[in-house]
Design an enzyme around this catalytic site. Structure first.
Site, PDB file in Angstrom:
ATOM      1  N   SER A 140       3.375  -2.274  10.233  1.00  0.00           N
ATOM      2  CA  SER A 140       4.704  -2.630  10.222  1.00  0.00           C
ATOM      3  C   SER A 140       5.342  -3.888  10.191  1.00  0.00           C
ATOM      4  CB  SER A 140       5.133  -2.217  11.707  1.00  0.00           C
ATOM      5  OG  SER A 140       4.612  -0.887  12.109  1.00  0.00           O
ATOM      6  N   HIS A 179      -9.796   1.033   4.781  1.00  0.00           N
ATOM      7  CA  HIS A 179      -8.347   1.356   5.259  1.00  0.00           C
ATOM      8  C   HIS A 179      -8.607   2.218   6.359  1.00  0.00           C
ATOM      9  CE1 HIS A 179      -4.238   2.292   6.080  1.00  0.00           C
ATOM     10  NE2 HIS A 179      -4.014   1.257   5.862  1.00  0.00           N
ATOM     11  N   LYS A 200       0.191   4.224  -0.113  1.00  0.00           N
ATOM     12  CA  LYS A 200      -0.585   5.386   0.413  1.00  0.00           C
ATOM     13  C   LYS A 200      -0.341   6.563  -0.413  1.00  0.00           C
ATOM     14  CE  LYS A 200      -0.221   3.121   4.677  1.00  0.00           C
ATOM     15  NZ  LYS A 200      -0.273   3.122   6.300  1.00  0.00           N
ATOM     16  N   GLU A 222      -6.939   4.626   7.864  1.00  0.00           N
ATOM     17  CA  GLU A 222      -6.667   6.011   7.520  1.00  0.00           C
ATOM     18  C   GLU A 222      -7.899   6.669   6.722  1.00  0.00           C
ATOM     19  OE1 GLU A 222      -2.954   5.354   5.605  1.00  0.00           O
ATOM     20  OE2 GLU A 222      -2.058   4.860   7.513  1.00  0.00           O
ATOM     21  N   ASN A 277       0.968  -1.034  -0.013  1.00  0.00           N
ATOM     22  CA  ASN A 277       0.056  -0.063  -0.049  1.00  0.00           C
ATOM     23  C   ASN A 277       0.969   1.029  -0.097  1.00  0.00           C
ATOM     24  OD1 ASN A 277      -1.604   2.090   0.431  1.00  0.00           O
ATOM     25  ND2 ASN A 277      -2.493   1.300   2.570  1.00  0.00           N
ATOM     26  N   GLU A 311      -5.552  -5.119  10.111  1.00  0.00           N
ATOM     27  CA  GLU A 311      -4.509  -4.090  10.436  1.00  0.00           C
ATOM     28  C   GLU A 311      -4.753  -3.472  11.697  1.00  0.00           C
ATOM     29  OE1 GLU A 311      -2.567  -2.887   6.425  1.00  0.00           O
ATOM     30  OE2 GLU A 311      -4.224  -1.420   6.792  1.00  0.00           O
ATOM     31  N   GLY A 336       2.440   2.153  10.696  1.00  0.00           N
ATOM     32  CA  GLY A 336       3.341   3.121  10.673  1.00  0.00           C
ATOM     33  C   GLY A 336       4.069   3.282  11.966  1.00  0.00           C
TER      34      GLY A 336
HETATM   35  P1  13P Z   1       2.925   0.203   7.554  1.00  0.00           P
HETATM   36  O1  13P Z   1       3.385  -1.135   6.839  1.00  0.00           O
HETATM   37  O2  13P Z   1       3.567   1.164   6.940  1.00  0.00           O
HETATM   38  O3  13P Z   1       2.949   0.032   9.130  1.00  0.00           O
HETATM   39  O4  13P Z   1       1.388   0.424   7.074  1.00  0.00           O
HETATM   40  C1  13P Z   1       0.645  -0.660   7.112  1.00  0.00           C
HETATM   41  C2  13P Z   1      -0.539  -0.202   6.247  1.00  0.00           C
HETATM   42  O5  13P Z   1      -1.303   0.401   6.754  1.00  0.00           O
HETATM   43  C3  13P Z   1      -0.933  -0.973   5.047  1.00  0.00           C
HETATM   44  O6  13P Z   1      -2.134  -0.876   4.635  1.00  0.00           O
END
Ligand code: 13P
Length: 404
Positions: free
Chosen positions: A361, A243, A159, A245, A157, A315, A321
């Site tokens: 992560s 997601h 982002k 976010e 992803n 997740e 993150g």
């Molecule tokens: P990270 O791997 O940067 O923690 O992000 C995970 C994520 O949100 C994947 O959609």
């Protein structure tokens, strides 16, 4: 039908990633479709004259005709072919050894593949899945349905990162670092404007391409939205929905997640549905209840046939993150509870067929242990998917975990 014992023999890289996920890698030939078609035909005992003859032409119908004429193809043998694959040259030498010229960029160990005997009723699929037209894609999916339990998927992803100009180098570096034996689908979910470029550049390494969000509406006065149909036109095969976010920064609701899932399925795009608890929910022991609710809401109104076309990503919000990965035991526990929820919503077979990814992560160092958990079928990776070398290491880790 898991009882069906027909072998499915795929020739060509992309198709293999679709078909030979975690249960039959021994029937897979990695590498370019044309090249492998020729080498493989050689190994099946197709005479040298034939192979050098088609060296000047295209693969498709010629091979099918040839196989029919030579009794390799029976009435019950289903063969699909993209038809226009440019040819390379391969032939059998006097010792019956396959020789090749042009298109030989694959390391030697990829060539040491022993084909299974083709039996009546086996299915042979030539060429790249993604090059097939949508009708054939559907047909292939129906045919191979019985062959797969569930697929291992490593999805990146990106982002809000990268630009179009970054893509060729990314694809090249990824290709250079990919393990020779790949036993998972590899996907990148990119920002909308990057999808087209990624789709073309990713062909070199059979990269699946996805988006990170989609409109719940088909079309209309929805400024700034992008529809599932438009994503499909760009070649997107996957799309993240729900997601955390988007849930937290854009107020995406469970009802929207459900609507988006449905519209993606209508457009033959695989939804990657994200669920996961906050730290406060975990501390109040609400993780499984909350995640079960999110799953039930996302799958509301979906038939079992639609459900098995979805992917779930667990997740935990506190792991995204932050560098705080869930322990493999924590992640396994929740992923198992998600599968139990699916079994309640549908049945055990349906639950078994749905891939559940872990995200938060995940990196080259912790991937193998997470992927070794029985209910973790892959990863949704943020930060580490931006670097091809790190991402490749995670892909390599599926060989030790999710596809065993
Ligand atoms: P990270 O791997 O940067 O923690 O992000 C995970 C994520 O949100 C994947 O959609």
């Amino acid at each position: 039908n898991h009882e069906d014992m027909r072998k499915i023999i795929g020739i060509g890289e992309t198709i293999l990633d679709i078909i030979f996920r975690n249960n039959q890698p021994s029937h897979a030939v990695p590498g370019g479709s044309t090249f492998n078609t020729l080498i493989s035909l050689g190994r099946l005992g197709v005479p040298a004259t034939f192979i050098s003859e088609i060296g000047k032409d295209t693969v498709g119908d010629i091979i099918i005709d040839f196989m029919k004429k030579n009794g390799v193809c029976t009435e019950n043998l289903d063969i699909f072919c993209e038809g226009k694959t440019p040819i390379s040259l391969a032939f059998l030498d006097e010792n019956n050894e396959a020789q090749y010229m042009f298109y030989n960029q694959f390391p030697e160990e990829r060539l040491n593949f022993v084909w299974p005997r083709i039996e009546k009723d086996d299915i042979i699929i030539f060429g790249s899945y993604f090059a097939l037209n949508p009708t054939l894609r559907k047909k292939v999916c129906e045919l191979v349905e019985f062959a797969k339990e569930r697929k291992a998927i490593i999805a990146g992803n990106w982002k809000l990162n990268k630009r179009v100009a970054d893509i060729p180098a990314f694809a090249q570096e990824l290709q250079a670092n990919l393990p020779a034996e790949r036993c998972c689908d590899v996907v990148i979910c990119a920002p909308y404007p990057l999808i087209g470029a990624l789709e073309s550049a990713g062909k070199c390494c059979a990269l699946g391409v996805g988006a990170q969000d989609v409109s719940e509406h088909q079309h209309g006065a929805y400024t700034g939205e992008v529809s599932a149909e438009q994503l499909s036109d760009l070649g997107a095969q996957y799309c993240i929905v729900g997601h955390s976010e988007r849930r937290s920064y854009h107020g995406e609701t469970d009802l929207q997640v459900n609507a988006k899932t449905k519209i993606l399925l209508e457009n033959d795009i695989i939804p990657i549905i994200c669920v996961g608890e906050s730290l406060a929910q975990r501390e109040h022991d609400l993780t499984e209840t909350y995640v079960a609710y999110q799953v039930a809401a996302a799958f509301s109104g979906l038939t079992a046939e639609q459900a098995v076309r979805c992917v779930i990503a667990y997740e935990p919000l506190w792991a995204i993150g932050t560098g705080n990965t869930a322990t493999s035991a924590q992640a396994q526990e929740v992923c198992a509870s998600i599968r139990a929820t699916l079994a309640k919503l549908y049945d055990a077979d349906t639950a078994k067929a749905i891939s559940i990814l872990y995200g938060g992560s995940m990196n080259a160092g912790n991937a193998a242990e997470l992927l070794a958990q029985p209910d973790i079928d892959g990863g949704l990776i943020g930060g580490a998917s931006l670097k091809p070398v790190d991402f490749s290491k995670i892909i390599a880790a599926t060989a030790q975990g999710a596809c065993e």
